[in-house]
Design a protein around this motif. Sequence first.
Motif, mmCIF file in Angstrom:
data_model
loop_
_atom_site.group_PDB
_atom_site.id
_atom_site.type_symbol
_atom_site.label_atom_id
_atom_site.label_comp_id
_atom_site.label_asym_id
_atom_site.label_seq_id
_atom_site.Cartn_x
_atom_site.Cartn_y
_atom_site.Cartn_z
ATOM 1 N N GLY A 94 135.357 47.925 -63.538
ATOM 2 C CA GLY A 94 134.739 47.622 -64.822
ATOM 3 C C GLY A 94 135.728 47.474 -65.954
ATOM 4 N N ALA A 95 136.995 47.844 -65.709
ATOM 5 C CA ALA A 95 138.040 47.682 -66.720
ATOM 6 C C ALA A 95 138.776 46.354 -66.562
ATOM 7 C CB ALA A 95 139.026 48.843 -66.629
ATOM 8 N N ILE A 96 138.249 45.467 -65.710
ATOM 9 C CA ILE A 96 138.889 44.170 -65.439
ATOM 10 C C ILE A 96 137.877 43.069 -65.739
ATOM 11 C CG2 ILE A 96 140.031 42.767 -63.688
ATOM 12 C CD1 ILE A 96 140.493 45.459 -62.139
ATOM 13 N N ASP A 97 138.229 42.134 -66.599
ATOM 14 C CA ASP A 97 137.238 41.149 -67.056
ATOM 15 C C ASP A 97 136.697 40.287 -65.924
ATOM 16 O OD1 ASP A 97 139.517 39.580 -66.653
ATOM 17 O OD2 ASP A 97 139.351 38.522 -68.577
ATOM 18 N N ALA A 98 137.504 39.961 -64.926
ATOM 19 C CA ALA A 98 137.024 39.118 -63.821
ATOM 20 C C ALA A 98 135.899 39.815 -63.060
ATOM 21 C CB ALA A 98 138.177 38.775 -62.877
ATOM 22 N N HIS A 99 136.033 41.111 -62.850
ATOM 23 C CA HIS A 99 134.986 41.871 -62.164
ATOM 24 C C HIS A 99 133.754 41.999 -63.069
ATOM 25 C CE1 HIS A 99 137.513 43.056 -58.724
ATOM 26 N NE2 HIS A 99 138.497 43.121 -59.604
ATOM 27 N N ARG A 100 133.977 42.231 -64.336
ATOM 28 C CA ARG A 100 132.857 42.309 -65.277
ATOM 29 C C ARG A 100 132.075 40.999 -65.292
ATOM 30 N NH1 ARG A 100 134.127 45.294 -71.028
ATOM 31 N NH2 ARG A 100 134.627 47.376 -70.201
ATOM 32 N N PHE A 101 132.797 39.881 -65.269
ATOM 33 C CA PHE A 101 132.124 38.583 -65.273
ATOM 34 C C PHE A 101 131.221 38.432 -64.056
ATOM 35 C CE2 PHE A 101 132.197 34.357 -63.328
ATOM 36 C CZ PHE A 101 131.376 33.686 -64.224
ATOM 37 N N SER A 102 131.741 38.750 -62.874
ATOM 38 C CA SER A 102 130.954 38.576 -61.655
ATOM 39 C C SER A 102 129.680 39.413 -61.690
ATOM 40 C CB SER A 102 131.790 38.957 -60.428
ATOM 41 O OG SER A 102 132.882 38.075 -60.266
ATOM 42 N N VAL A 103 129.805 40.662 -62.117
ATOM 43 C CA VAL A 103 128.641 41.556 -62.170
ATOM 44 C C VAL A 103 127.650 41.070 -63.216
ATOM 45 C CG1 VAL A 103 127.890 43.895 -62.762
ATOM 46 C CG2 VAL A 103 129.907 43.555 -61.316
ATOM 47 N N ALA A 104 128.147 40.698 -64.405
ATOM 48 C CA ALA A 104 127.257 40.265 -65.487
ATOM 49 C C ALA A 104 126.542 38.971 -65.134
ATOM 50 C CB ALA A 104 128.050 40.098 -66.786
ATOM 51 N N ALA A 105 127.245 38.044 -64.468
ATOM 52 C CA ALA A 105 126.627 36.770 -64.117
ATOM 53 C C ALA A 105 125.503 36.961 -63.102
ATOM 54 C CB ALA A 105 127.687 35.813 -63.569
ATOM 55 N N VAL A 106 125.732 37.796 -62.103
ATOM 56 C CA VAL A 106 124.698 38.055 -61.098
ATOM 57 C C VAL A 106 123.495 38.736 -61.738
ATOM 58 C CG1 VAL A 106 124.142 39.379 -59.023
ATOM 59 C CG2 VAL A 106 126.287 38.110 -59.152
ATOM 60 N N ARG A 107 123.760 39.713 -62.596
ATOM 61 C CA ARG A 107 122.660 40.425 -63.251
ATOM 62 C C ARG A 107 121.842 39.467 -64.116
ATOM 63 N NH1 ARG A 107 125.464 43.871 -66.271
ATOM 64 N NH2 ARG A 107 125.573 45.438 -64.613
ATOM 65 N N ALA A 108 122.514 38.612 -64.872
ATOM 66 C CA ALA A 108 121.816 37.719 -65.801
ATOM 67 C C ALA A 108 120.993 36.667 -65.071
ATOM 68 C CB ALA A 108 122.827 37.043 -66.731
ATOM 69 N N GLN A 109 121.513 36.129 -63.979
ATOM 70 C CA GLN A 109 120.796 35.045 -63.311
ATOM 71 C C GLN A 109 119.501 35.510 -62.658
ATOM 72 O OE1 GLN A 109 124.032 33.903 -60.640
ATOM 73 N NE2 GLN A 109 122.763 34.433 -58.884
ATOM 74 N N ASN A 110 119.345 36.820 -62.506
ATOM 75 C CA ASN A 110 118.118 37.355 -61.920
ATOM 76 C C ASN A 110 117.064 37.712 -62.963
ATOM 77 O OD1 ASN A 110 118.944 37.212 -59.187
ATOM 78 N ND2 ASN A 110 120.175 39.065 -59.437
ATOM 79 N N LEU A 111 117.366 37.511 -64.247
ATOM 80 C CA LEU A 111 116.389 37.785 -65.295
ATOM 81 C C LEU A 111 115.329 36.688 -65.305
ATOM 82 C CD1 LEU A 111 118.829 38.889 -68.148
ATOM 83 C CD2 LEU A 111 117.340 40.362 -66.770
ATOM 84 N N ARG A 112 114.094 37.057 -65.444
ATOM 85 C CA ARG A 112 112.998 36.082 -65.351
ATOM 86 C C ARG A 112 112.840 35.268 -66.641
ATOM 87 N NH1 ARG A 112 109.516 36.648 -61.182
ATOM 88 N NH2 ARG A 112 107.821 35.730 -62.389
ATOM 89 N N ASP A 113 112.965 35.914 -67.796
ATOM 90 C CA ASP A 113 112.756 35.215 -69.057
ATOM 91 C C ASP A 113 113.946 34.304 -69.351
ATOM 92 O OD1 ASP A 113 113.260 35.224 -72.241
ATOM 93 O OD2 ASP A 113 111.112 35.284 -71.798
ATOM 94 N N PRO A 114 113.719 33.002 -69.596
ATOM 95 C CA PRO A 114 114.857 32.088 -69.782
ATOM 96 C C PRO A 114 115.716 32.415 -70.999
ATOM 97 C CG PRO A 114 112.775 30.984 -70.254
ATOM 98 C CD PRO A 114 112.425 32.291 -69.628
#
Length: 289
Positions: A94-114
């Motif tokens: 979580g202290a590395i931006d590349a890892h943060r990006f991967s986690v955040a992108a996966v989490r966001a794409q699963n949100l139902r509200d556009p």
Amino acid sequence: MYFRLLGPMTASHPHGRLQLGRRQERCVLGLLLLEAPRAVTTERLMNLLWNEEPPAGARATMHTYVARLRALLKPHGVRMVTRDGSYAMDVDPGAIDAHRFSVAAVRAQNLRDPRERADGLAAALRLWHGPLLAHEADDLLRSRIGARLEEQRLTASELYAEAELACGRHRHLLAALAELAAQHPTRERLTGLFMLALYRDERQADALAAYQRTRRMLSSELGLEPGSDLTLLYKQIITKDPALAAQTPPRSAVTRTANPLHGGEPGAARSGNAGYPSAAGTSRRNSRW
């Protein structure tokens, strides 16, 4: 400590930034951070650093790089661990931006509200400030170590544009989608999103021209015709299908202050088009928009 790899590499601590030394030492650190907390063998590090042709004495040079990095990072609580001829970073991903990006992108794409999905993907994409290891890796190395991240970035960009279009926000996407579509001309999903944004901006002719450019590129580069989804969109644009009309966004959601598809801060380091790794190796997409 926080490490930024998506752009020029930096290491930040509560009192400022750490000076990371020479380019090759920074590159070794970047390679280890990309794999953290997994270990990377000395042989792989040497082959990546010297493009499969490590010079005589490369192993001793690598040990010197690691020793310098250890001495630099240890006072800040960051450890480099040796494991059976391999090296690993003992650091929270979580202290590395590349890892943060991967986690955040996966989490966001699963949100139902556009709207929520667009906001989450925008936050993930804003972690990019230029090409992966912009001042440390050359294009060849970047293509070897960054293909997965680049595909994630492109997918997140497409999903962000899709969510924004679903919210009736198309105009601010046009310039960035034009740039991305030019970089990845055989990526059909991206072309479709660009066509739809153009059509909703009352630029029917430009939308149809974008289709024809992709059709020519697919034919010349891959010997293929556009897939059924892109062809259907083309026909819908020709007939001005009412199903393509934009929704009217809420007043509070109409304007975006910054477009995350442009790749981070104004003036950030850029390489080629749009400040990202090259289009080499990206796949042909045939998904609905």
